[in-house]
Design an enzyme around this catalytic site. Structure first.
Site, PDB file in Angstrom:
ATOM      1  N   SER A   3      42.569  39.456  42.113  1.00 58.97           N
ATOM      2  CA  SER A   3      42.666  38.790  40.813  1.00 58.97           C
ATOM      3  C   SER A   3      41.356  38.055  40.504  1.00 58.97           C
ATOM      4  O   SER A   3      40.339  38.700  40.275  1.00 58.97           O
ATOM      5  CB  SER A   3      43.878  37.852  40.791  1.00 58.97           C
ATOM      6  N   HIS A  15      45.700  43.101  37.261  1.00 64.88           N
ATOM      7  CA  HIS A  15      47.116  43.091  36.858  1.00 64.88           C
ATOM      8  C   HIS A  15      47.301  43.931  35.595  1.00 64.88           C
ATOM      9  O   HIS A  15      47.994  43.539  34.653  1.00 64.88           O
ATOM     10  CB  HIS A  15      47.605  41.660  36.609  1.00 64.88           C
TER      11      HIS A  15
END
Length: 242
Positions: A132, A168
């Site tokens: 991330s 994501h």
């Protein structure tokens, strides 16, 4: 022989998915360790993006219990947790950067002059990795919820890799795919790569050599601006197996 410059940039899913044996160390972290070529790797966790949360540090260290690897961490609040940051990071086989706020991460790293040290580590063959925020940071930038849920652009990441990065990408509750396409289409971000949760991008130098995933339903993507608009191409990520 010099070690290659490697980056392993991932999206989420740091616990074993269904079908994997119960264990505490993430398969994505295990894959990053395998890229070092070390049977007993030295791994440093950098949790700046979560404000050096002690519980996250403890969980990361605990996950290595029973493994042959040596794990440490670099916290920067209220001051660096090691006496010589440069020497400590250069002595590692793998540096793993946590998810969290990529905007705060970049600001704190720059205050501590970490970008220069991390580039030196990369050039020396230390594998740089993370999930991330710990993925976006190595690229030019991407979309982030560091400011708000609006997924604003971050365009001033470290740019070791000359691409944008979407993380994501398949997240069901945020328009991450649409935002990345929009920022690339407007020229705010360059062409780049995106990953669904559970997927990682392995770069050698600045070239993507492979995408891997823990989930049959997940993939990585090349996203680029063409004469016909922004085009997204699945890369066919290799499925990692237990």
């Amino acid at each position: 022989m010099p070690r290659p410059q490697q980056i392993f940039a991932t999206s989420g899913l740091l616990t074993p998915p269904p079908g994997w044996p119960a264990r505490r160390l993430s398969p994505l972290i295990e894959h990053a360790i395998s890229l070092t070529g070390a049977a007993s790797a030295r791994v440093c966790y950098v949790p700046t993006a979560v404000g050096d949360d002690p519980s996250r540090v403890a969980a990361f260290v605990d996950a290595f219990a029973g493994t042959p690897h040596t794990v440490s961490h670099l916290s920067l609040f209220p001051q660096p947790s090691v006496a010589d940051v440069r020497a400590h990071l250069l002595s590692q086989d793998l540096i793993w950067v946590s998810g969290g706020s990529v905007v705060n991460l970049l600001a704190v790293w720059r205050a501590h002059r970490l970008p220069e040290i991390l580039r030196e580590c990369w050039e020396a063959g230390v594998v740089l990795a993370g999930g991330s925020a710990g993925s976006i940071c190595w690229h030019v930038g991407g979309s982030t919820d560091s400011f708000s849920d609006e997924l604003d652009p971050v365009t001033d990441a470290l740019a070791f890799l000359p691409y944008s990065n979407g993380v994501h990408h398949d997240f069901p509750d945020q328009p991450r795919r649409e935002k990345l396409h929009g920022y690339i289409g407007s020229g705010l971000l360059p062409d780049g790569y995106a990953t669904d949760d559970g997927t990682g991008l392995h770069y050698v130098g600045t070239e993507l050599v492979e995408a891997v995933t823990l989930l049959e339903s997940a993939d990585a993507y090349r996203v680029e601006l063409t004469a016909a608009g922004v085009v997204e191409r699945p890369l066919g990520a290799r499925l990692l197996r237990p």
